[in-house]
Design an enzyme around this catalytic site. Structure first.
Site, mmCIF file in Angstrom:
data_model
loop_
_atom_site.group_PDB
_atom_site.id
_atom_site.type_symbol
_atom_site.label_atom_id
_atom_site.label_comp_id
_atom_site.label_asym_id
_atom_site.label_seq_id
_atom_site.Cartn_x
_atom_site.Cartn_y
_atom_site.Cartn_z
ATOM 1 C CG HIS A 801 98.120 -15.013 12.761
ATOM 2 N ND1 HIS A 801 97.645 -14.297 13.819
ATOM 3 C CD2 HIS A 801 97.353 -14.672 11.699
ATOM 4 C CE1 HIS A 801 96.621 -13.549 13.419
ATOM 5 N NE2 HIS A 801 96.427 -13.762 12.134
ATOM 6 N NE ARG A 824 96.605 -8.472 15.323
ATOM 7 C CZ ARG A 824 97.229 -8.592 14.175
ATOM 8 N NH1 ARG A 824 98.131 -7.710 13.835
ATOM 9 N NH2 ARG A 824 96.966 -9.593 13.368
#
Ligand SMILES: Cc1cc2nc3c(=O)[nH]c(=O)nc-3n(C[C@H](O)[C@H](O)[C@H](O)COP(=O)(O)OP(=O)(O)OC[C@H]3O[C@@H](n4cnc5c(N)ncnc54)[C@H](O)[C@@H]3O)c2cc1C
Length: 1315
Positions: A801, A824
Site C-alpha cells: 500500500h 489521494r
C-alpha cells in the site's frame, strides 16, 4: 401455450398463491397433470382464462416443470422473500422483512385503531390514503391530503381555467413566464426525462394529441387519420409539439415558449408529483407508515401497521379479444358520448377508462383492496370467479418506494376497425394501437419519486416495443435519472404471454431456492478464522440449517477485515443508482483484470465476484444493516463503486471494516438462535483432519484417492489444550500472510526481498518493509492447505500500500497505520524530498508504491535513526474538506501523523526541507495540468480539487509503502472448493485440478481473484461473495440423495461458470457448468446420457439438449459444451445471458447409457468391448464424453489397479469424425493427445467435406468404405461390438442405413435420434 405465474401469498404460512393461465391447446393436458400432481382447491374448471390454484410450496416446482415440459412456455413471477412469513425453525428469529406474528393476526377492530383510511375523488380520480395513526388524527390526515391535491389541481389541471399550466399554454412565444415552485420542480423533471429518454417521454406533444382527437371525431364519420404522414396539418403541428419548443431556465424559475401554440399536458407527471407531496406532507406531520394512492399510482412510507411491507398486486391486462368485446363501439355508445370520451382524456380531467376497470381508475391495488376490486370486476363483467383473478405479481414496497402502472387498456377507442389507446408515441408521432405482440402494460417501482415512476411507465409503453426492448430502454434510462432509481419493473406482453421482471443477474428465485435447500440434512460446519470471510461463510451455512463452529485464534474476532477503511466494491448497486453511476459488468471486470495483470485472474472467479457484487452490497445493507451509502472512486476504478458508511451527523468518519464486523456479529447474536453459530476465540486451528486414503471408498484405481477432510484440530490458546472437531465440511477463512515473520514464513519463502535481515529476509535494509496487517496474518490457512497437498497460486504477489503513515515519534515501527486511499482520492498530492511530484496519485497501488520506492528517500530521524523510504502527502483546504475534517483530526491531532503549514513557501522550508522554487514549479505545473484535464508527465487525468501556490492552511504527512495484502493463496474453484493437482493428465482424460473433498476457502487465504495486484475495495467484496458461496456449499454438503438429477422432473439448479474453450475444443465453443445441489453429489447420468436444460430469458422459456462433458462420477457439477454461434440454437441466448448464481433447470434425458463395472463396460445387459463411433455436427459432445469415459475406465485412471489391462486386440474405441470444414472441427487436440497416449486402444479418422489444401485424411461424405477401414469391421457378435452414431438426425439416418448395408445388425447400432 401455457403460462404459469407464481407468487407467494402474504397471508399464508404454507401455501403458495399460484395463478396460471393457459391457452386452448394445452389446457386439457395441463389440467390432467395438475390434478394428478397436486391437491388442488378449488378444482379448476376449464376456461380460456386465468385461474388460481392453491398448492403446496414444495410441489410448485414440479408443477411448473411439468406444465412447461418442453411443449409450453412458462413464466414465473415470484414475490421477494420478505413477503413470506418465515418458516418455523432455526431462522424464525431472522425475519428480515419485519414480520410480526401477533400483529398479522390483528382483529379488524384493533386495526382500525392504528390504521386510518381516507378516500375521496380529485380530478375525477379516486384517491386513498392509509396511514398508521390513531383515529383522532383522521381529520388531520384528510385535510393534509386534500390540501395537496387541491394545490395540484390549481397548478396542473387543464380543467381549471386559470391553472398555471393553462396560463403557460396560452402565453405568447418569447415571453418569460415566471413559474411557481411546484411547476418549477415538475418542469425540471420533464427536462431531465426528455433528455434521458431521448424524447420518448414528452408532455409537450399535447397540441398534436389534441389535433388527433379532432381527427378521431372524424373517424366517427369513417376517417382513420392518426399519423403525420397522411396529414399535412399534423405534420405542421409536429414541428412545434415537443419539449424543444420550451426553454426552461437553468434554475427552473422561468419558462419561455418558442412557439405560440406550444402547449403542455402534465397530467400523469403531476399526479405522481401530488402523491409524492402528500406523502411528504404526512411525513412532516409526524406520520411514518403511509400508503397513498391516486388513480393507480402509489407511494408508500414505512410499513403496514400489521408489520408487513406495504404491497401491491399487479393485475393482468385484459386480452385484445376481451377489449374488442367490451369497449363499446361508437355506434353503440352514441355519437355524443363517443365524442365526450375521446376528448375528455387529458390533463388531470375526467379520464374515460376501460370498463374493465369498473370504476377503479387503476391497475395496481393494495393487498386487501384487490379482493374488493376483483369482486367488482367479476360482477361488472359477468365473469366467472377464476377469470377475474388475473394477478401477475405481488410487489412488496420498501419504505419510500413508489409504483405506477401504465396499460394500453386504460383509455381505449375504436378508430375505424382499430382499437387505439391513449399513449402517444413521440417517435412515430402517432397514437398507439392495442396489440397482442407489443407491450401491453408496464409497472415501474422506484425507490422514491412516484412522479418519475409515472413518467417511465408511460415512456416504456410509448416505446411500443416487445418487453425485451422496453427492458433495455428502462435499464438504460434508470441509472441516468439521478436521485431516484428504478428498483423493479414488470413488463407484460400478451403474446406468449411474456412477463418480464427487473433482472437481477445471477439471482435465484425464492421458490427454486426453497426447493434446492430442501434436499439436504443439516451439516456440521467448521469455519476457521473470524474475519469477514469467516462470518459470511458462517451465516450462509447457518441459513442452510447447518450448525456452525467458528474458530478464531485471537482473543477477539475481526481480523484485518475490521481494519478496512476504504470500503467494499460493487456495481449495479442501489447507492450507485441513487447517484446515477452508470457502472457495468464489463467495466468492473476489465478494471479487476487490468489491475491484476501479471498474475492469475481466474476469469471464472472474477465473473462470480462481479456478478455477485451488487448482491453482496445489498446483503450487507439490507440483511446485516450496514450503511453503505457513501461512494468513492478509488485508484484503478473506472467508476465510483467503493461503498462505505456516511460519516456520523457530527461529521466523524465511521471506519467501514469495524462497522461491518460489528454488524455481522450483531446479526449472529440477535437474529440467529443462540447455538446456531458458536464462536470460539483463542482457538487456533493447527491441523486439517483427513480420511485415511484406504477408507476413501476402497479405491483400487491407478489414481491416488481424492482427499477428504473430516474436521480440524485446534489449540486452545489459553490452556494450550488440543481439541479435535469432526465436521461435514470445513471452510478456511484465516486471512493472508502479510505479517508472516514466523520460522515457516511464507513471505520469506516467496518474497524475501520484502523482509529485513532481522527477519531472515534479503531485504536491502535491516528494516524490511513495514506492514499494515495485524500480527495474526501469518498464512495459517495456506499452510494447512499445503500440508495436505492443496495448490497455491501467485504466492509471490504481495501488494504494497503506497501510503501508510510514518509516525515521526516511532519511525521504525514495522506495523504502520494505513493512510486511507481517500487521502489521494480527496485531492492529496505526493511530493518527494526535492519538492517534486513524481506519479499519478490515482494510479494503481503497485504503480504508486514503486514510484515512491524509486523516487523518494529514506526517513532519517532527529537522532539519526534511519526509517523507510517515504513521500509527503500534501492536502490543501479543499482536499482536507473532502477527506473529512473529523478523520483528519483523528490522524493529525490524536495520532500526530500530520504537520501543518500556513502556506506552500512555509511547507517547503519548514516541513519538507526543499527549495521553495522547486515546489512552486511543481504546484504551478499541477494547476496547469488540472486546467487542461491531464498531466502530461504523470498521465493523471482526474483532479479532485484545484491546487494553487497561493493556497493556505496546508497539512502534510510522511507516507511509505507497506505490505498490505497478499494476493497469493490457496487455489479455489468457482464453487470455493480448495483444489489440488489431479496428478495424472495422461491423454486428456482427467482434470488437471480436482477439489479436496469437504474443504472450502474464501477471503485473503485464497488466490486467483486479484492476480498480481488487488483493486482497492475488492477484498471485502471477495470475503462476502466467496465467503457466502463457501458457506452455502458447505452447509448443503449432506444431500439426502447421492445424485441430483431426475428423468421425469426438472430440477432447479444454479449456474456456476462458463469457460471459454475455443483454443481447446474449437471455435465458438464454451463450456457451461451448473452446480448440483451438493458439492459431493453426482449428476446421476450414465455415460452417453444427455440432459435437457431450460431457463427464462426475456419472458420466454428456452430449452436445449446436451450431452454432458463431465464424467458421471464427477462431483458437485455437471458441464456441457455448446456452440455459441447460431448453430447453438435459441437456448444459447439464455446461456450467454445467465450469470453465476442464476437459476436454471436440468432434467436427465435418454441416450446411450454405458455402465462400467471394473474394466467391464455394459450397455444394458450387453457387454461391450469394441466400440465404433461415428460422429459429426452436433454430435461432438457425446463423442468426446464417450471416448474419454470409455478409455478412462478401460485403461486410464479409472481402471482397476490390480487387474491387467485388457488386450488391445479385443478392446478399444475407433472413431470416424465427419465435419464440413477444418474450421468446424472441435476437440482436435484432445483426440490427438488421447491417441498419442493410448495408440493401442484408440484410433480416430477425420472426414472433411470441404478439406483445405494439403488435407490427407477422409474427403467427402462418410461411406461404407470409410466405415470398413476405420471402424471395427467386419461385424462379429462374439467380439462384443457396439456402433454408436452421434450427429444431426439426417446424419444418423444415413449412417444407420450404411451400417445395415455393410452387415452390422440393428441391435448392435445405437443412434441418438433413433435409439
Ligand atoms: C489496514 C487495512 C485496510 C484495509 N482496507 C480495505 C478496504 O477498505 N477494502 C477492502 O476491500 N479491503 C481492505 N483491506 C483488506 C481486507 O481488509 C482484508 O484483506 C480482508 O478483510 C481479509 O478478510 P479475511 O476474512 O480473509 O481475513 P481477516 O479479516 O484477516 O480474518 C482472518 C482471521 O482468521 C484468524 N486466523 C488466522 N489463522 C487462524 C488459525 N490458524 N485459526 C483460527 N483463526 C485464525 C485471524 O486471527 C483473523 O481474525 C484492508 C486491509 C488492511 C490491513
Amino acid at each position: 401455450m401455457a403460462v404459469l405465474s407464481v407468487s407467494l401469498d402474504a397471508g399464508r404460512v404454507d401455501s403458495i398463491f399460484a395463478t396460471y393461465l393457459w391457452r386452448n391447446e394445452m389446457r386439457e393436458g395441463i389440467h390432467r397433470h395438475f390434478n394428478t400432481l397436486l391437491n388442488l382447491r378449488p378444482a379448476p374448471q376449464l376456461f380460456n382464462h386465468p385461474m388460481t390454484l392453491f398448492i403446496n410450496p414444495s410441489k410448485i416446482l414440479h408443477a411448473m416443470a411439468s406444465l412447461a415440459d418442453g411443449r409450453a412456455a412458462a413464466s414465473a413471477v415470484v414475490a421477494p422473500m420478505n413477503l413470506r412469513k418465515p418458516a418455523a425453525g432455526p431462522f424464525t428469529a431472522s425475519a428480515a422483512g419485519g414480520w410480526n406474528d401477533p400483529a398479522l393476526n390483528m382483529e379488524e377492530g384493533e386495526l382500525k385503531k392504528v390504521l386510518q383510511t381516507v378516500t375521496g375523488t380529485r380530478g375525477a380520480m379516486q384517491y386513498i390514503a392509509k396511514v398508521g395513526a390513531p383515529p383522532e388524527r383522521l381529520d388531520e390526515i384528510h385535510a393534509l391530503v386534500e390540501d395537496v391535491l387541491k394545490r395540484a389541481e390549481q397548478v396542473f389541471s387543464l380543467w381549471i381555467k386559470d391553472s398555471e399550466v393553462n396560463r403557460i399554454n396560452q402565453a405568447p412565444r418569447g415571453q418569460a413566464i415566471d413559474l411557481s415552485e411546484d411547476m418549477s420542480v415538475v418542469l425540471l423533471a420533464v427536462d431531465k426525462l426528455y433528455d434521458v429518454t431521448k424524447g420518448v417521454y414528452d408532455p409537450a406533444c399535447s397540441p398534436l394529441l389534441q389535433h388527433y382527437k379532432q381527427h378521431l371525431k372524424q373517424s366517427l364519420r369513417g376517417f382513420d387519420v392518426t399519423s403525420v404522414e397522411q396529414d399535412p396539418q399534423a405534420a405542421a403541428i409536429a414541428l412545434y409539439a415537443h419539449w424543444g419548443s420550451f426553454i426552461l431556465s437553468k434554475d427552473g424559475k422561468t419558462l419561455t415558449k418558442a412557439h405560440d401554440k406550444a402547449g403542455l399536458d402534465l397530467g400523469g407527471l403531476a399526479k405522481g408529483w401530488a402523491i409524492d407531496q402528500c406523502v411528504a406532507a404526512l411525513r412532516r406531520a409526524g406520520f411514518n407508515d403511509i400508503f397513498m394512492e391516486w388513480g393507480g399510482d402509489v407511494h408508500v412510507a414505512g410499513m403496514h401497521p400489521t408489520g408487513r411491507p406495504w404491497s401491491v398486486r399487479v393485475m393482468e391486462p385484459p386480452s385484445v379479444h376481451t377489449l374488442q368485446n367490451t369497449v363499446p363501439t361508437p355506434a353503440a355508445l352514441g355519437r355524443q358520448e363517443s365524442l365526450r370520451r375521446m376528448t375528455d382524456s387529458s390533463g388531470m380531467g375526467p379520464v374515460p377508462r376501460s370498463p374493465l376497470l369498473s370504476g377503479h381508475a387503476k391497475d395496481v391495488f393494495e393487498l386487501q383492496e384487490a379482493e374488493a376490486v376483483l369482486a367488482d370486476r367479476t360482477a361488472s363483467l359477468g365473469l366467472g370467479e377464476e377469470e377475474a383473478r388475473p394477478e401477475l405479481a405481488n410487489i412488496p414496497l420498501r419504505d419510500g418506494a413508489s409504483v405506477t402502472t401504465s396499460g394500453d387498456y386504460m383509455q381505449v377507442f375504436w378508430v375505424g376497425d382499430k382499437l387505439i389507446h391513449h399513449v402517444f408515441q413521440s417517435k412515430t408521432k402517432r397514437l398507439m394501437e392495442v396489440s397482442s405482440s407489443g407491450l401491453a402494460q408496464a409497472s415501474i417501482v422506484t425507490e422514491g419519486s412516484c412522479m418519475l415512476a409515472d413518467a417511465l411507465a408511460t415512456a416504456a409503453l410509448a416505446m411500443g416495443a416487445v418487453p425485451k426492448e422496453a427492458r433495455a430502454f428502462l435499464d438504460a434510462v434508470s441509472p441516468r435519472l439521478g436521485g431516484t432509481t428504478v428498483t423493479d419493473y414488470l413488463l407484460y406482453s400478451r403474446e406468449g404471454p411474456k412477463v418480464l421482471r427487473h433482472r437481477v443477474r445471477g439471482s435465484e428465485g425464492d421458490v427454486a431456492r426453497d426447493v434446492r435447500l430442501s434436499q439436504h440434512e443439516p451439516a456440521r460446519v467448521v469455519v476457521a478464522g473470524g474475519g469477514l470471510a469467516g462470518f459470511s461463510a458462517a451465516i450462509e451455512a447457518a441459513k442452510t440449517g447447518a450448525r456452525v463452529v467458528l474458530l478464531e485464534k485471537e482473543a477477539r474476532v475481526g481480523g484485518n477485515s475490521a481494519k478496512a477503511t476504504s470500503g467494499i466494491n460493487g456495481w449495479g448497486t442501489l447507492p450507485q443508482a441513487r447517484q446515477g453511476v452508470m457502472d457495468e459488468e464489463k467495466y468492473f471486470e476489465r478494471d479487476t483484470c487490468r489491475s491484476g495483470k501479471g498474475g492469475l485472474c481466474d476469469p471464472s472467479l472474477i465473473r462470480v465476484l462481479s456478478t455477485q457484487s451488487a448482491e453482496a452490497v445489498r446483503w450487507l445493507m439490507d440483511d446485516m444493516g450496514v450503511d453503505l451509502d457513501e461512494l468513492s472512486q478509488l485508484g484503478g476504478h473506472a467508476f465510483k463503486r467503493t461503498h462505505r458508511a456516511r460519516p456520523t451527523p457530527s461529521g466523524d468518519p465511521r471506519p467501514i471494516g469495524w462497522l461491518i464486523m460489528e454488524r455481522v456479529q450483531a446479526y449472529v447474536r440477535e437474529k440467529l438462535p443462540p447455538d446456531q453459530i458458536e464462536i470460539r476465540t483463542s482457538a487456533r486451528v493447527v491441523k486439517l483432519e483427513m480420511q485415511e486414503p484406504q477408507e476413501n471408498g476402497g479405491s483400487t484405481t491407478h489414481v491416488p484417492a481424492q482427499k477428504t477432510v473430516t474436521g480440524v484440530t485446534y489449540e486452545d490458546m489459553a490452556t494450550h489444550e488440543i481439541h479435535t472437531l469432526e465436521a461435514d465440511a470445513v471452510v478456511l477463512t484465516t486471512g493472508g500472510y502479510g505479517c508472516d515473520l514466523s520460522s515457516t514464513s511464507l513471505l520469506k519463502e516467496h518474497r524475501p526481498d520484502l523482509l529485513g535481515s532481522a527477519h531472515g529476509g534479503n531485504g536491502s535494509s535491516d528494516l524490511g518493509m513495514p506492514s499494515t496487517n495485524g500480527a495474526f496474518a501469518t498464512g495459517d490457512g495456506v499452510k494447512l492447505g499445503l500440508a495436505l497437498g492443496a495448490l497455491t497460486v501467485d504466492m509471490d504477489k504481495v501488494q504494497l500500500h503506497p501510503t501508510s503513515f510514518v509516525d515521526p515519534k516511532d519511525p521504525v515501527n514495522p506495523t504502520k497505520i494505513l493512510g486511507p486511499e481517500a487521502l489521494r482520492g480527496s485531492g492529496g498530492i505526493l511530493i518527494n524530498q526535492e519538492g517534486r511530484r513524481f506519479v499519478n496519485e490515482l494510479d494503481l497501488r503497485s504503480v504508486v508504491s514503486n514510484a515512491i520506492l524509486t523516487q523518494c528517500k529514506p526517513y532519517v530521524g532527529a537522532e539519526g535513526q534511519v526509517g523507510n523510504v517515504y513521500a509527503w502527502c500534501v492536502l490543501n483546504k479543499e482536499a482536507q474538506q473532502n477527506f473529512g475534517l473529523s478523520a483528519l483530526r483523528f490522524y493529525k491531532d490524536a495520532r500526530g501523523l500530520f504537520e501543518a503549514a500556513k502556506d506552500f513557501p512555509t511547507l517547503a522550508k519548514d516541513v519538507i526541507g526543499c527549495e521553495p522554487a522547486a515546489l512552486k514549479a511543481t504546484i504551478e505545473e499541477y494547476a496547469q495540468s488540472a486546467a487542461i484535464g491531464v498531466c502530461l508527465k504523470t498521465r493523471k487525468n482526474a483532479f479532485p480539487v484545484p491546487i494553487a501556490w497561493t493556497d493556505t492552511d496546508l497539512v502534510a504527512a510522511r507516507v511509505t509503502p507497506s505490505i498490505h495484502y497478499t494476493m497469493g493463496g490457496l487455489r479455489i474453484s468457482a464453487a470455493a472448493e480448495v483444489l489440488e493437482g489431479a496428478q495424472m493428465d495422461r491423454g486428456n482424460l482427467y482434470r488437471k485440478l480436482r477439489p479436496v473433498r469437504r474443504l472450502f476457502a474464501a477471503g485473503e487465504v485464497t488466490g486467483g481473484v486479484h492476480g498480481a495486484n488487488r483493486l482497492g475495495g475488492n477484498s471485502l467484496l471477495e470475503c462476502v461473495v466467496f465467503g457466502r458461496l463457501a458457506g452455502g456449499r458447505a452447509g448443503t454438503i449432506k444431500q439426502r440423495r447421492p445424485t441430483c438429477l431426475e428423468e421425469e422432473e426438472w430440477t432447479p439448479v444454479t449456474f456456476r461458470e462458463v469457460l471459454q474453450t475455443d483454443f481447446k475444443y474449437g471455435v465458438n465453443t464454451m463450456v457451461f457448468r451448473f452446480h448440483l445441489h451438493g458439492a459431493l453429489q453426482q449428476a446421476g447420468l450414465a455415460v452417453g446420457q444427455f440432459v435437457a436444460i431450460r431457463g427464462e430469458l426475456d419472458g420466454e422459456w428456452l430449452q436445449g439438449f446436451y450431452s454432458p462433458l463431465s464424467r458421471p462420477d464427477e462431483e458437485g457439477y455437471v458441464e456441457i459444451l455448446c456452440r455459441t454461434d447460431t448453430a447453438g440454437g435459441q437456448i444459447i441466448n439464455f446461456l450467454n445471458a445467465v450469470r453465476p448464481g442464476g437459476e436454471c433447470y436440468l432434467k436427465a434425458m435418454g441416450g446411450l447409457r454405458l455402465e462400467f463395472t471394473g474394466s467391464q463396460i455394459f450397455q444394458g445387459k450387453r457387454e461391450i468391448k469394441q466400440l465404433s463411433l461415428l460422429a459429426g455436427g452436433t454430435g461432438i459432445a457425446p463423442m468426446i464424453q464417450i471416448v474419454r469415459a470409455y478409455l478412462y475406465h478401460l485403461v486410464g485412471a479409472g481402471a482397476p489397479e490390480n487387474e491387467p489391462l485388457p488386450d488391445p486386440a479385443t478392446s478399444g474405441v475407433r472413431l470416424v469424425y465427419a465435419a464440413e470444414r477444418e474450421f468446424d472441427l472441435a476437440f482436435t487436440d484432445t483426440l490427438q493427445s488421447i491417441q498419442r497416449a493410448y495408440p493401442a486402444y484408440f484410433r480416430h479418422y477425420v472426414v472433411l467435406n470441404k478439406p483445405p489444401l494439403g488435407w490427407t485424411e477422409g474427403v467427402g461424405f462418410v461411406n461404407a468404405d470409410t466405415a470398413r477401414r476405420h471402424l471395427y469391421y467386419p461385424y462379429e457378435e462374439s467380439a462384443h461390438q457396439l456402433f454408436v452414431i452421434c450427429g444431426p438426425p439426417v446424419f444418423e439416418m444415413v449412417m444407420c442405413k450404411m451400417l445395415g448395408e455393410i452387415g452390422v445388425p440393428q441391435h448392435a447400432v445405437f443412434a441418438y435420434s433413433n435409439p
